[in-house]
Design a protein around this motif. Structure first.
Motif, PDB file in Angstrom:
ATOM      1  N   ALA A   1       1.125   3.245  14.658  1.00 41.87           N
ATOM      2  CA  ALA A   1       2.179   2.353  14.164  1.00 41.87           C
ATOM      3  C   ALA A   1       2.636   2.758  12.765  1.00 41.87           C
ATOM      4  CB  ALA A   1       1.682   0.908  14.161  1.00 41.87           C
ATOM      5  N   VAL A   2       1.675   3.117  11.909  1.00 43.18           N
ATOM      6  CA  VAL A   2       2.016   3.559  10.547  1.00 43.18           C
ATOM      7  C   VAL A   2       2.729   4.913  10.605  1.00 43.18           C
ATOM      8  CG1 VAL A   2       1.072   4.254   8.301  1.00 43.18           C
ATOM      9  CG2 VAL A   2       0.122   2.265   9.485  1.00 43.18           C
ATOM     10  N   GLY A   3       2.207   5.815  11.428  1.00 47.11           N
ATOM     11  CA  GLY A   3       2.835   7.135  11.574  1.00 47.11           C
ATOM     12  C   GLY A   3       4.256   7.026  12.095  1.00 47.11           C
ATOM     13  N   ARG A   4       4.473   6.144  13.053  1.00 43.34           N
ATOM     14  CA  ARG A   4       5.827   5.940  13.606  1.00 43.34           C
ATOM     15  C   ARG A   4       6.779   5.445  12.515  1.00 43.34           C
ATOM     16  NH1 ARG A   4       6.206   1.404  18.112  1.00 43.34           N
ATOM     17  NH2 ARG A   4       5.696   0.175  16.271  1.00 43.34           N
ATOM     18  N   ALA A   5       6.316   4.513  11.680  1.00 36.89           N
ATOM     19  CA  ALA A   5       7.155   4.019  10.580  1.00 36.89           C
ATOM     20  C   ALA A   5       7.473   5.143   9.590  1.00 36.89           C
ATOM     21  CB  ALA A   5       6.457   2.865   9.871  1.00 36.89           C
ATOM     22  N   LEU A   6       6.490   6.004   9.326  1.00 33.13           N
ATOM     23  CA  LEU A   6       6.711   7.109   8.379  1.00 33.13           C
ATOM     24  C   LEU A   6       7.735   8.116   8.897  1.00 33.13           C
ATOM     25  CD1 LEU A   6       3.085   7.866   7.131  1.00 33.13           C
ATOM     26  CD2 LEU A   6       4.955   6.889   5.802  1.00 33.13           C
ATOM     27  N   MET A   7       7.889   8.188  10.220  1.00 37.27           N
ATOM     28  CA  MET A   7       8.832   9.147  10.799  1.00 37.27           C
ATOM     29  C   MET A   7      10.284   8.818  10.469  1.00 37.27           C
ATOM     30  SD  MET A   7       7.332  11.686  12.204  1.00 37.27           S
ATOM     31  CE  MET A   7       8.711  12.384  13.118  1.00 37.27           C
TER      32      MET A   7
ATOM     33  N   ARG B   1      11.121   8.293   7.514  1.00 35.88           N
ATOM     34  CA  ARG B   1      11.134   8.721   6.100  1.00 35.88           C
ATOM     35  C   ARG B   1      11.596   7.569   5.197  1.00 35.88           C
ATOM     36  NH1 ARG B   1      13.501  14.546   4.346  1.00 35.88           N
ATOM     37  NH2 ARG B   1      11.872  15.275   5.748  1.00 35.88           N
ATOM     38  N   PRO B   2      10.823   6.476   5.164  1.00 34.83           N
ATOM     39  CA  PRO B   2      11.267   5.284   4.426  1.00 34.83           C
ATOM     40  C   PRO B   2      11.165   5.443   2.914  1.00 34.83           C
ATOM     41  CG  PRO B   2       9.054   4.950   5.269  1.00 34.83           C
ATOM     42  CD  PRO B   2       9.506   6.281   5.802  1.00 34.83           C
ATOM     43  N   LYS B   3      12.089   4.779   2.221  1.00 34.33           N
ATOM     44  CA  LYS B   3      11.941   4.628   0.760  1.00 34.33           C
ATOM     45  C   LYS B   3      10.900   3.546   0.485  1.00 34.33           C
ATOM     46  CE  LYS B   3      16.670   5.819  -0.721  1.00 34.33           C
ATOM     47  NZ  LYS B   3      17.455   5.866   0.523  1.00 34.33           N
ATOM     48  N   LEU B   4      10.880   2.524   1.358  1.00 36.49           N
ATOM     49  CA  LEU B   4       9.916   1.439   1.237  1.00 36.49           C
ATOM     50  C   LEU B   4       9.277   1.201   2.599  1.00 36.49           C
ATOM     51  CD1 LEU B   4       8.545  -0.902  -0.298  1.00 36.49           C
ATOM     52  CD2 LEU B   4      10.527  -2.316   0.257  1.00 36.49           C
ATOM     53  N   LEU B   5       7.953   1.313   2.639  1.00 30.82           N
ATOM     54  CA  LEU B   5       7.192   1.076   3.869  1.00 30.82           C
ATOM     55  C   LEU B   5       6.593  -0.319   3.809  1.00 30.82           C
ATOM     56  CD1 LEU B   5       5.852   2.125   6.508  1.00 30.82           C
ATOM     57  CD2 LEU B   5       3.991   3.017   5.077  1.00 30.82           C
ATOM     58  N   LEU B   6       6.939  -1.141   4.800  1.00 27.73           N
ATOM     59  CA  LEU B   6       6.401  -2.498   4.904  1.00 27.73           C
ATOM     60  C   LEU B   6       5.233  -2.470   5.886  1.00 27.73           C
ATOM     61  CD1 LEU B   6       9.802  -4.393   5.414  1.00 27.73           C
ATOM     62  CD2 LEU B   6       8.603  -4.025   3.250  1.00 27.73           C
ATOM     63  N   LEU B   7       4.061  -2.879   5.431  1.00 30.75           N
ATOM     64  CA  LEU B   7       2.875  -2.891   6.293  1.00 30.75           C
ATOM     65  C   LEU B   7       2.415  -4.329   6.464  1.00 30.75           C
ATOM     66  CD1 LEU B   7       0.872   0.118   4.779  1.00 30.75           C
ATOM     67  CD2 LEU B   7       2.209   0.095   6.888  1.00 30.75           C
ATOM     68  N   ASP B   8       2.436  -4.819   7.701  1.00 31.13           N
ATOM     69  CA  ASP B   8       2.076  -6.207   7.985  1.00 31.13           C
ATOM     70  C   ASP B   8       0.708  -6.259   8.654  1.00 31.13           C
ATOM     71  OD1 ASP B   8       2.045  -8.907   8.414  1.00 31.13           O
ATOM     72  OD2 ASP B   8       3.920  -9.008   9.535  1.00 31.13           O
ATOM     73  N   GLU B   9      -0.296  -6.689   7.909  1.00 28.64           N
ATOM     74  CA  GLU B   9      -1.675  -6.866   8.390  1.00 28.64           C
ATOM     75  C   GLU B   9      -2.223  -5.582   9.046  1.00 28.64           C
ATOM     76  OE1 GLU B   9      -3.305  -9.403   7.562  1.00 28.64           O
ATOM     77  OE2 GLU B   9      -2.095 -11.222   7.593  1.00 28.64           O
ATOM     78  N   PRO B  10      -2.226  -4.450   8.323  1.00 22.25           N
ATOM     79  CA  PRO B  10      -2.698  -3.204   8.949  1.00 22.25           C
ATOM     80  C   PRO B  10      -4.169  -3.196   9.323  1.00 22.25           C
ATOM     81  CG  PRO B  10      -2.309  -2.880   6.603  1.00 22.25           C
ATOM     82  CD  PRO B  10      -1.747  -4.223   6.954  1.00 22.25           C
ATOM     83  N   SER B  11      -4.983  -4.092   8.706  1.00 19.60           N
ATOM     84  CA  SER B  11      -6.420  -4.059   9.012  1.00 19.60           C
ATOM     85  C   SER B  11      -6.830  -5.052  10.093  1.00 19.60           C
ATOM     86  CB  SER B  11      -7.227  -4.340   7.732  1.00 19.60           C
ATOM     87  OG  SER B  11      -7.207  -5.723   7.421  1.00 19.60           O
ATOM     88  N   MET B  12      -5.873  -5.813  10.612  1.00 13.61           N
ATOM     89  CA  MET B  12      -6.218  -6.896  11.546  1.00 13.61           C
ATOM     90  C   MET B  12      -6.957  -6.385  12.786  1.00 13.61           C
ATOM     91  SD  MET B  12      -3.694  -9.628  13.413  1.00 13.61           S
ATOM     92  CE  MET B  12      -3.279 -10.562  11.957  1.00 13.61           C
TER      93      MET B  12
END
Length: 236
Positions: free
Chosen positions: A145-151, A153-164
């Motif tokens: 999910a994080v890798g897909r968001a990075l694809m 190429r965001p200026k700002l990455l929003l991470l919602d509860e990544p450790s859940m």
């Protein structure tokens, strides 16, 4: 300033979930938003990413008022979210999921370079690149999910509860990767219940309670704040 929420309110019918919150994220920062379940953290993320309309206030991103901008156009502007619960495409392979993250882009050489960067950052995804996303473990799905968001190429990455729902060892790994992503030049806004991990890595942080920001400071200030320790870190 990369992101500014100015007196933002969000309602679900007659229930106001956010009561005029204001926060900022500067370029190059990791900013954490912590709070208990139901505090309004996910609603804040939805308001920023454009999947929930504002009932009041304004959101500015990179100098532009995006308060009424469609969610997909926010992605094009460089605002991308890795959502709560991961929400990967279970029937698609790891590589297909990652390709979906780059759907707004046309720079094929850049996409290929970013794919390689993501696979270097997440060696487990390289090993499982031809597997269906739904067959991955919880930790691997979070990496995807994080890798897909990075694809995108965001200026700002929003991470919602990544450790859940992840094991402690995997949580440590995910947070180390968040720091690495930031060190490589991506600004991060992190919503997280695991206050210890979030505050120990954030440059600045905000505490959200029942739709209101009740405290803000550096990550270290809040980590050592007695009231935060008692409420969120289990330390009396």
């Amino acid at each position: 300033m990369l992101l500014e929420l100015d007196n933002v309110s969000v309602s679900y019918g007659r229930i106001e979930a956010l009561h005029g919150i204001s926060l900022t994220v500067n370029e190059g920062e990791v900013v954490a938003l912590i709070g208990a379940n139901g505090a309004g953290k996910t609603t804040t993320m939805r308001a920023i990413s454009g999947t929930r309309a504002l009932s009041g206030g304004r959101i500015t991103f990179n100098g532009e008022d995006i308060s009424k901008l469609r969610a997909d156009l926010r992605v094009v502007r460089g605002l991308c979210q890795s959502p709560e619960g991961r929400q990967i495409f279970p029937g698609m392979t790891v590589l297909e999921n990652l390709d979906m993250g780059a759907y707004t882009r046309r720079d094929h050489a850049g996409i290929a370079a970013d794919l390689e960067r993501v696979l270097e950052m997440f060696p487990r995804l390289r090993e499982r690149r031809k597997q269906a996303g739904g067959t991955l473990s919880g930790g691997e799905q979070q990496m995807l999910a994080v890798g897909r968001a990075l694809m995108s190429r965001p200026k700002l990455l929003l991470l919602d509860e990544p450790s859940m729902g992840l094991a402690p060892m995997i949580i440590q790994q995910i947070f180390d990767i968040i720091v690495e992503i930031n060190q490589q030049g991506t600004t991060v806004l992190l919503v997280e219940q695991n206050a210890q991990q979030a505050l120990s890595r954030a440059h600045r942080a905000y505490v959200l309670e029942t739709g209101r920001i009740v405290k803000e400071g550096t990550g270290q200030e809040l980590l050592h704040d007695p009231s935060i320790k008692e409420a969120y870190l289990g330390v009396a």
